[in-house]
Design an enzyme around this catalytic site. Structure first.
Site, PDB file in Angstrom:
ATOM      1  N   THR A 298       0.836  -1.204   0.000  1.00 26.98           N
ATOM      2  CA  THR A 298       0.000   0.000   0.000  1.00 26.98           C
ATOM      3  C   THR A 298       0.872   1.256   0.000  1.00 26.98           C
ATOM      4  O   THR A 298       2.094   1.188   0.029  1.00 26.98           O
ATOM      5  CB  THR A 298      -0.900   0.034   1.246  1.00 26.98           C
ATOM      6  OG1 THR A 298      -0.108   0.362   2.394  1.00 26.98           O
ATOM      7  CG2 THR A 298      -1.580  -1.315   1.478  1.00 26.98           C
TER       8      THR A 298
ATOM      9  N   ASP B 297       7.117  12.462  -4.190  1.00 32.17           N
ATOM     10  CA  ASP B 297       7.533  11.065  -4.325  1.00 32.17           C
ATOM     11  C   ASP B 297       9.032  10.970  -4.624  1.00 32.17           C
ATOM     12  O   ASP B 297       9.753  10.171  -4.036  1.00 32.17           O
ATOM     13  CB  ASP B 297       6.719  10.394  -5.433  1.00 32.17           C
ATOM     14  CG  ASP B 297       6.917   8.887  -5.450  1.00 32.17           C
ATOM     15  OD1 ASP B 297       6.689   8.258  -4.409  1.00 32.17           O
ATOM     16  OD2 ASP B 297       7.324   8.368  -6.510  1.00 32.17           O
TER      17      ASP B 297
ATOM     18  N   LYS C 195      12.310   9.528  -2.408  1.00 34.36           N
ATOM     19  CA  LYS C 195      13.268   8.552  -2.926  1.00 34.36           C
ATOM     20  C   LYS C 195      14.708   9.012  -2.747  1.00 34.36           C
ATOM     21  O   LYS C 195      15.576   8.240  -2.327  1.00 34.36           O
ATOM     22  CB  LYS C 195      12.971   8.274  -4.401  1.00 34.36           C
ATOM     23  CG  LYS C 195      11.657   7.526  -4.638  1.00 34.36           C
ATOM     24  CD  LYS C 195      11.362   7.361  -6.123  1.00 34.36           C
ATOM     25  CE  LYS C 195      10.051   6.610  -6.330  1.00 34.36           C
ATOM     26  NZ  LYS C 195       9.718   6.452  -7.767  1.00 34.36           N
TER      27      LYS C 195
ATOM     28  N   GLY D 200       5.359   0.703 -12.630  1.00 31.88           N
ATOM     29  CA  GLY D 200       4.473  -0.330 -13.165  1.00 31.88           C
ATOM     30  C   GLY D 200       4.273  -1.437 -12.147  1.00 31.88           C
ATOM     31  O   GLY D 200       5.173  -1.778 -11.370  1.00 31.88           O
TER      32      GLY D 200
END
Length: 815
Positions: free
Chosen positions: A555, A678, A682, A797
């Site tokens: 999630t 996001d 990272k 993906g």
């Protein structure tokens, strides 16, 4: 002559008794047979239960007595021809009348003495042998019922039995030497004392009866028929992979039975060991199975460890203090006290410093032992030279047993390492000088996990079972389940990994199956599950307490990320593609890392950066090998790369974003990707892996979105504002085109600082030809100062993210 013993489970019903008779008749073809019988299944328990009820003035014992009488009378009517039933029915009723009188006495006196308890508990064998002896008369002409109380003489005190072998052997030899019967039916368990008073040989004593008679007659073997195929490598009720042992030695059998293997009663070996008489343990219901042969040697076993067993009903007694050090006779006083109280010590361990002694005793003897020891050392306790005896409850002893263990180095290391890796704490350790047994005291709640862990380590084909508990079954989660199903056979055959999914959860439902969920029908199982609860999901995983447990989070939930610490501190590994935990405060990030190290769990999050690309792993290997990181440049957003690779100022920008969202390249809230949050997370994670203590607010962000877009609260509003800002996006594209450059959202870490933002990249730059949703990372280090180490490939993906999670799971399996 053969001697056979049949346990209560073999005699539970008339149908089973008929099956037993076929086995007896097969042996009769070889010569005379002595058949020793236990009580009908469950009867001895009922007899003792009724005694306790009567002693407590509870009249419900009468109903249980009536039920048992009815059961025995029905057995007579079903097994014995009508013409012979009358006399047997009368004898059965006589025995129950005696029982009724005994119980009435116990009820009236409100007292149950040991003597009365022994007399009562022996009625089950007397009744069963009475009925079975008459049953055999119809098929065996020369059969007799032997009263074992006339043969076996013993002293029984507090369930500790001492057989008078001199008198017993004389009685056995005289009786069987003067009799010419074809079949001897003998009640097991019962005996008498030196005064001629009925007594018993203790629970499981029917085995002992057979061994005593077989030893006195010096037969070649004693055959014990039960409801399992011999002695097992571990308790098959707790370890599904356990299998029966073909050959074991007397010493191994003694150790296994002493440590809780229920198939054999420990004293059974005493009268047989010195005479070299074999014991054959067979399955009544599978007479063709060879079972287990117990003899002088177990050389036919090819494994170093023969079996794993445990004792549940124990407590630890611990006494410690400086007053013990260097004091001669302290241990003598300690164990002499226990001896005088008739308390048996199961396990002993003493620190080399002589500062403490720890012993394990039976549950029901611990309080008595503490009271006696505290009284013995009253002076020392009063002077505070030693502490009062402490009792530790809810513990069990597990043990590795094997004759060949002494010939192999490192077994104890493998044992303790396997237990430690599964967060099984060891309270005490004991190993005999014979090195035939290594014992450890652990929490009772960990017994099943410990037995399975050790069985996997020492008995199974080199393989490892991974137990997965997965939350999040959307795009990534469903792909992961598909991959697990597809690769199930490959993992087992090639990597020796048995991967089971035992729990699944989405935001609405959750489902568990301790035997593993069917991955062909997981959707249906989840639909029929119970209401999802993050707390109950964790509690259930914790309660199952399985070895090699892994919690998988697919999630983007901050709430679920908050549960990682609970899993890790229970030695449950965590694999996640959820970046929130690792991009949270540095304090939390470091805490999770420390928990993983402290509790021997894995915390893996390769998919936090670059989906399935080995970016974090590569960075960790560089740092671990001593390389110094100078600069990291990266395109880390597959979604942003997809968007700017496909935006040509022909189709509106918002349409390209909608396509990226539909194909699973963005988070459910695409603003997370387009705002740069996001990517900032990272590069923050990479910075932390490189050794920097940065926070998310330390990452500089250059936004290409308008403030209105950033402040939007719904996806509908966000896309409407993107459409409104189309001229701005066209201008960005046109500017890059005029400079023969491409737009890339770049993350950079250098000199301890990090920033993310949209940049125009020249056509010669490694970022220039990045297609689709690919990611790329450039590592500039001491070893790669000019030509960076490059990791490049699909960075978004569901499929590739799922494969990255899969890889982390495999990494744990190979650990």
């Amino acid at each position: 002559m053969n001697i056979l013993k049949f346990g209560g489970s073999s005699l539970a019903t008339p149908e089973r008794i008929r099956l037993v008779s076929k086995t007896v008749e097969n042996y009769l073809a070889q010569g005379p047979v002595i058949a020793v019988f236990s009580a009908f299944g469950g009867v001895t328990n009922d007899l003792l239960r009724m005694a306790d009820l009567a002693a407590n003035e509870d009249v419900t014992y009468k109903h249980i007595l009536e039920t048992n009488e009815k059961r025995h009378l029905e057995a007579v009517r079903e097994l014995i021809p009508v013409t012979n039933q009358s006399a047997v029915l009368s004898q059965v009723k006589t025995q129950f009348n005696k029982l009724e009188t005994l119980y009435e006495g116990v009820y009236l006196l409100n007292e149950l003495s040991d003597k009365t308890k022994h007399v009562i508990s022996g009625f089950g064998e007397i009744l069963s042998s009475l009925i079975i002896a008459e049953f055999f008369k119809s098929s065996v002409q020369n059969s007799v019922l032997v009263d074992a109380r006339e043969l076996i003489v013993c002293k029984n005190q507090n369930e500790k039995v001492q057989v008078n072998y001199q008198k017993t052997n004389k009685n056995v030899l005289e009786y069987f030497g003067s009799s010419q019967a074809e079949l001897y039916v003998v009640p097991g368990f019962v005996a008498r004392n030196d005064q001629g008073v009925p007594s018993t040989l203790g629970r499981g004593g029917s085995d002992f009866t057979a061994a005593i008679i077989g030893g006195a007659l010096q037969l070649d073997k004693v055959l014990i028929y039960t409801d399992v195929n011999g002695m097992f490598t571990a308790n098959p009720n707790l370890v599904s992979q356990a299998y029966s042992l073909k050959h074991i030695s007397y010493e191994e059998a003694m150790e296994l039975s002493h440590f809780g293997a229920k198939v054999l009663y420990p004293p059974t070996l005493q009268p047989l060991l010195e005479k070299g008489i074999e014991i054959h343990i067979r399955n009544t219901f599978k007479p063709e199975d060879p079972g287990t042969i117990i003899s002088k040697s177990s050389k036919k076993n090819f494994r170093w460890v023969t079996g794993i067993t445990h004792i549940d009903s124990i407590k630890l007694l611990n006494i410690e203090g400086s007053g013990m050090v260097g004091i001669p006779g302290f241990s003598k006083r300690f164990f002499e006290t226990l001896y005088q109280e008739n308390i048996n010590v199961v396990l002993i361990t003493q620190a080399s410093s002589e500062h403490s002694i720890c012993v394990a005793v039976k549950d029901d003897e611990a309080a008595q032992a503490k009271e006696a020891l505290d009284e013995t050392f009253e002076l020392e306790i009063g002077l505070k030279k030693i502490k009062p005896v402490e009792i530790e409850e809810n513990v069990s002893v597990i043990a590795l047993v094997g004759d060949r263990m002494k010939s192999h180095h490192g077994l104890s290391g493998k044992m303790f390492s396997a237990l430690g890796n599964n967060n099984i704490n060891i309270r005490a350790i004991a190993q005999g000088s014979s090195e035939r047994n290594i014992s450890a005291v652990i929490a009772k709640k960990d017994v099943t996990k410990a037995l399975n862990t050790l069985h996997e380590q020492f008995f199974e084909v080199p393989s490892k079972e991974l137990n997965l508990f997965i939350t999040g079954v959307g795009n990534v989660g469903s792909k992961l389940l598909d991959q697990l199903k597809k690769q199930e056979s490959y993992l087992l055959e090639k990597l020796r990994l048995k991967v089971r999914v035992l729990g699944l959860s989405n935001s609405r439902k959750m489902v568990f199956n301790e035997n593993g969920l069917d991955l062909e029908n997981w959707e249906s199982a989840l639909d029929h599950g119970v209401k999802a609860s993050k707390m109950q999901f964790f509690e259930h995983v914790k309660e199952l307490n399985l070895r090699n447990s892994i919690f998988v989070d697919n999630t983007a939930s901050a709430e679920i990320a908050g549960w990682y610490k609970n899993y890790l501190e229970n030695s449950i590994s965590v694999v996640t593609c959820n970046k929130i935990a690792c991009a949270d405060s540095y304090e939390n990030y470091e805490h999770l890392q420390n928990l993983a190290r402290e509790y021997g769990a894995s915390f893996l999050y390769e998919t936090n950066v670059g989906a399935g690309l080995p970016i974090i792993d590569t960075l960790q290997n560089l740092v671990a090998s001593g390389d110094q990181i100078h600069k990291i440049q990266a395109v880390l957003s597959g979604s942003l790369n997809f968007v700017f690779n496909n935006y040509k100022a022909e189709e509106p920008f918002y349409k390209v974003v909608e396509t990226a969202m539909a194909e699973g390249y963005t988070e459910p809230d695409p603003k997370i990707d387009l705002s740069g949050v996001d990517v900032a997370r990272k590069i923050l994670i990479l910075a932390r892996e490189a050794g920097l203590k940065l926070e998310l607010e330390d990452i500089e962000r250059d936004n290409f979105l308008s403030q209105e877009c950033l402040d939007s609260t719904t996806n509908e509003e966000f896309f409407r504002l993107l459409e409104k800002d189309e001229p701005d996006f066209k201008e960005l594209y046109t500017s890059a085109k005029q400079s023969n450059a491409e737009l890339k959202y770049v993350a950079q870490l250098e000199n301890g600082k990090a920033r993310v933002g949209l940049q125009e990249v020249g056509e010669q730059h490694p970022f220039a030809n990045l297609s689709g949703s690919d990611n790329i990372v450039l590592f500039f280090t001491d070893r790669y100062p000019d030509q960076p180490l490059i990791v490049k490939g699909a960075g978004a993906g569901a499929d590739v993210t799922a494969s990255g999670i899969f890889a982390d799971i495999i990494r744990i399996g190979k650990k």
